[in-house]
Design a protein around this motif. Structure first.
Motif, PDB file in Angstrom:
ATOM      1  N   MET A  99       0.854  -1.169   0.000  1.00 43.37           N
ATOM      2  CA  MET A  99       0.000   0.000   0.000  1.00 43.37           C
ATOM      3  C   MET A  99       0.897   1.228   0.000  1.00 43.37           C
ATOM      4  SD  MET A  99      -3.408   0.879   2.009  1.00 43.37           S
ATOM      5  CE  MET A  99      -4.166  -0.237   0.880  1.00 43.37           C
ATOM      6  N   THR A 100       0.464   2.241  -0.694  1.00 40.13           N
ATOM      7  CA  THR A 100       1.287   3.440  -0.811  1.00 40.13           C
ATOM      8  C   THR A 100       1.283   4.251   0.476  1.00 40.13           C
ATOM      9  OG1 THR A 100      -0.507   4.833  -1.613  1.00 40.13           O
ATOM     10  CG2 THR A 100       0.750   3.602  -3.273  1.00 40.13           C
ATOM     11  N   THR A 101       2.320   5.036   0.633  1.00 39.05           N
ATOM     12  CA  THR A 101       2.432   5.910   1.803  1.00 39.05           C
ATOM     13  C   THR A 101       1.282   6.913   1.826  1.00 39.05           C
ATOM     14  OG1 THR A 101       4.816   5.669   1.715  1.00 39.05           O
ATOM     15  CG2 THR A 101       3.973   7.504   2.994  1.00 39.05           C
ATOM     16  N   LYS A 102       0.926   7.418   0.658  1.00 38.71           N
ATOM     17  CA  LYS A 102      -0.160   8.400   0.572  1.00 38.71           C
ATOM     18  C   LYS A 102      -1.488   7.770   1.032  1.00 38.71           C
ATOM     19  CE  LYS A 102      -2.499  11.508  -2.622  1.00 38.71           C
ATOM     20  NZ  LYS A 102      -2.564  12.003  -3.999  1.00 38.71           N
ATOM     21  N   ALA A 103      -1.742   6.565   0.592  1.00 32.86           N
ATOM     22  CA  ALA A 103      -2.994   5.895   0.957  1.00 32.86           C
ATOM     23  C   ALA A 103      -3.058   5.625   2.457  1.00 32.86           C
ATOM     24  CB  ALA A 103      -3.146   4.599   0.180  1.00 32.86           C
ATOM     25  N   ALA A 128      -1.476   7.239   4.781  1.00 27.92           N
ATOM     26  CA  ALA A 128      -1.584   8.532   5.467  1.00 27.92           C
ATOM     27  C   ALA A 128      -3.024   9.025   5.445  1.00 27.92           C
ATOM     28  CB  ALA A 128      -0.663   9.560   4.823  1.00 27.92           C
ATOM     29  N   GLN A 129      -3.702   8.828   4.323  1.00 22.77           N
ATOM     30  CA  GLN A 129      -5.102   9.243   4.229  1.00 22.77           C
ATOM     31  C   GLN A 129      -5.972   8.419   5.170  1.00 22.77           C
ATOM     32  OE1 GLN A 129      -5.618   8.765  -0.015  1.00 22.77           O
ATOM     33  NE2 GLN A 129      -5.375  10.954  -0.380  1.00 22.77           N
ATOM     34  N   MET A 130      -5.689   7.128   5.261  1.00 17.45           N
ATOM     35  CA  MET A 130      -6.472   6.284   6.169  1.00 17.45           C
ATOM     36  C   MET A 130      -6.199   6.650   7.620  1.00 17.45           C
ATOM     37  SD  MET A 130      -6.796   2.542   4.506  1.00 17.45           S
ATOM     38  CE  MET A 130      -5.179   2.220   3.913  1.00 17.45           C
ATOM     39  N   ALA A 131      -4.945   6.956   7.947  1.00 16.87           N
ATOM     40  CA  ALA A 131      -4.599   7.333   9.316  1.00 16.87           C
ATOM     41  C   ALA A 131      -5.269   8.635   9.723  1.00 16.87           C
ATOM     42  CB  ALA A 131      -3.086   7.460   9.449  1.00 16.87           C
ATOM     43  N   ALA A 132      -5.564   9.486   8.742  1.00 16.79           N
ATOM     44  CA  ALA A 132      -6.185  10.779   9.033  1.00 16.79           C
ATOM     45  C   ALA A 132      -7.698  10.675   9.251  1.00 16.79           C
ATOM     46  CB  ALA A 132      -5.901  11.763   7.899  1.00 16.79           C
ATOM     47  N   LEU A 133      -8.273   9.513   8.977  1.00 12.93           N
ATOM     48  CA  LEU A 133      -9.719   9.337   9.170  1.00 12.93           C
ATOM     49  C   LEU A 133     -10.066   9.369  10.655  1.00 12.93           C
ATOM     50  CD1 LEU A 133     -10.363   6.439   6.624  1.00 12.93           C
ATOM     51  CD2 LEU A 133     -11.031   8.837   6.356  1.00 12.93           C
ATOM     52  N   ASP A 134     -11.302   9.701  10.927  1.00 19.83           N
ATOM     53  CA  ASP A 134     -11.809   9.750  12.302  1.00 19.83           C
ATOM     54  C   ASP A 134     -11.965   8.319  12.827  1.00 19.83           C
ATOM     55  OD1 ASP A 134     -13.128  10.181  14.675  1.00 19.83           O
ATOM     56  OD2 ASP A 134     -14.953  10.985  13.758  1.00 19.83           O
ATOM     57  N   PRO A 135     -11.199   7.947  13.860  1.00 16.25           N
ATOM     58  CA  PRO A 135     -11.295   6.588  14.392  1.00 16.25           C
ATOM     59  C   PRO A 135     -12.686   6.237  14.922  1.00 16.25           C
ATOM     60  CG  PRO A 135      -9.411   7.733  15.343  1.00 16.25           C
ATOM     61  CD  PRO A 135     -10.187   8.733  14.548  1.00 16.25           C
ATOM     62  N   ALA A 136     -13.426   7.224  15.365  1.00 16.36           N
ATOM     63  CA  ALA A 136     -14.779   6.954  15.862  1.00 16.36           C
ATOM     64  C   ALA A 136     -15.705   6.551  14.714  1.00 16.36           C
ATOM     65  CB  ALA A 136     -15.330   8.187  16.573  1.00 16.36           C
ATOM     66  N   ARG A 137     -15.459   7.120  13.545  1.00 22.77           N
ATOM     67  CA  ARG A 137     -16.292   6.823  12.377  1.00 22.77           C
ATOM     68  C   ARG A 137     -15.792   5.620  11.584  1.00 22.77           C
ATOM     69  NH1 ARG A 137     -17.783  11.215   7.966  1.00 22.77           N
ATOM     70  NH2 ARG A 137     -19.250   9.729   7.182  1.00 22.77           N
ATOM     71  N   PHE A 138     -14.477   5.428  11.571  1.00 20.44           N
ATOM     72  CA  PHE A 138     -13.872   4.368  10.769  1.00 20.44           C
ATOM     73  C   PHE A 138     -12.910   3.529  11.613  1.00 20.44           C
ATOM     74  CE2 PHE A 138     -14.722   8.010   8.002  1.00 20.44           C
ATOM     75  CZ  PHE A 138     -15.542   7.433   7.044  1.00 20.44           C
ATOM     76  N   PRO A 139     -13.398   2.884  12.662  1.00 24.48           N
ATOM     77  CA  PRO A 139     -12.499   2.174  13.583  1.00 24.48           C
ATOM     78  C   PRO A 139     -11.726   1.027  12.937  1.00 24.48           C
ATOM     79  CG  PRO A 139     -14.774   1.622  14.056  1.00 24.48           C
ATOM     80  CD  PRO A 139     -14.797   2.725  13.047  1.00 24.48           C
ATOM     81  N   HIS A 140     -12.359   0.309  12.039  1.00 18.86           N
ATOM     82  CA  HIS A 140     -11.687  -0.837  11.424  1.00 18.86           C
ATOM     83  C   HIS A 140     -10.568  -0.387  10.489  1.00 18.86           C
ATOM     84  CE1 HIS A 140     -14.522  -3.558  13.200  1.00 18.86           C
ATOM     85  NE2 HIS A 140     -15.521  -2.850  12.711  1.00 18.86           N
ATOM     86  N   THR A 181      -8.920   2.563  10.492  1.00 23.90           N
ATOM     87  CA  THR A 181      -7.818   3.204  11.221  1.00 23.90           C
ATOM     88  C   THR A 181      -7.007   2.189  12.038  1.00 23.90           C
ATOM     89  OG1 THR A 181      -9.326   3.848  13.002  1.00 23.90           O
ATOM     90  CG2 THR A 181      -8.880   5.488  11.302  1.00 23.90           C
ATOM     91  N   SER A 182      -7.633   1.114  12.469  1.00 25.53           N
ATOM     92  CA  SER A 182      -6.898   0.103  13.226  1.00 25.53           C
ATOM     93  C   SER A 182      -5.966  -0.716  12.335  1.00 25.53           C
ATOM     94  CB  SER A 182      -7.852  -0.826  13.969  1.00 25.53           C
ATOM     95  OG  SER A 182      -8.559  -1.645  13.057  1.00 25.53           O
ATOM     96  N   LEU A 183      -6.203  -0.727  11.047  1.00 31.36           N
ATOM     97  CA  LEU A 183      -5.376  -1.495  10.117  1.00 31.36           C
ATOM     98  C   LEU A 183      -4.164  -0.735   9.594  1.00 31.36           C
ATOM     99  CD1 LEU A 183      -8.132  -3.198   7.952  1.00 31.36           C
ATOM    100  CD2 LEU A 183      -6.618  -4.287   9.598  1.00 31.36           C
ATOM    101  N   VAL A 184      -4.110   0.559   9.818  1.00 31.70           N
ATOM    102  CA  VAL A 184      -3.047   1.388   9.234  1.00 31.70           C
ATOM    103  C   VAL A 184      -1.661   0.881   9.607  1.00 31.70           C
ATOM    104  CG1 VAL A 184      -2.019   3.685   9.197  1.00 31.70           C
ATOM    105  CG2 VAL A 184      -4.481   3.425   8.998  1.00 31.70           C
ATOM    106  N   THR A 185      -1.419   0.555  10.847  1.00 38.39           N
ATOM    107  CA  THR A 185      -0.096   0.079  11.273  1.00 38.39           C
ATOM    108  C   THR A 185       0.270  -1.203  10.533  1.00 38.39           C
ATOM    109  OG1 THR A 185      -0.393   1.052  13.448  1.00 38.39           O
ATOM    110  CG2 THR A 185       1.308  -0.635  13.241  1.00 38.39           C
ATOM    111  N   THR A 186      -0.663  -2.113  10.438  1.00 35.49           N
ATOM    112  CA  THR A 186      -0.416  -3.368   9.726  1.00 35.49           C
ATOM    113  C   THR A 186      -0.122  -3.117   8.256  1.00 35.49           C
ATOM    114  OG1 THR A 186      -1.865  -4.536  11.250  1.00 35.49           O
ATOM    115  CG2 THR A 186      -1.383  -5.625   9.166  1.00 35.49           C
TER     116      THR A 186
END
Length: 58
Positions: free
Chosen positions: A1-5, A7-19, A21-26
């Motif tokens: 997965m690209t760095t840009k993608a 980064a965009q996922m990490a910037a999402l609201d964890p309350a709205r997109f918990p699944h 945002t939890s996958l970003v590290t992986t």
């Protein structure tokens, strides 16, 4: 997965997109080469399974 993608996922609201945002590290830990090799492994395993189902010998 690209760095840009990621980064965009990490910037999402964890309350709205918990699944997501939890996958970003992986996702950041897997390189495109890793994904390519895993894809090849899946394809080869599928070919092997079909060959065995049809009684092919190795």
């Amino acid at each position: 997965m690209t760095t840009k993608a990621t980064a965009q996922m990490a910037a999402l609201d964890p309350a709205r997109f918990p699944h997501i945002t939890s996958l970003v590290t992986t996702l950041r830990q897997h390189t495109e080469r890793d994904q390519y090799e895993q894809g090849l492994d899946l394809i080869l395993a599928g070919i092997d399974a079909v060959a065995q189902a049809h009684g092919a010998r190795r």
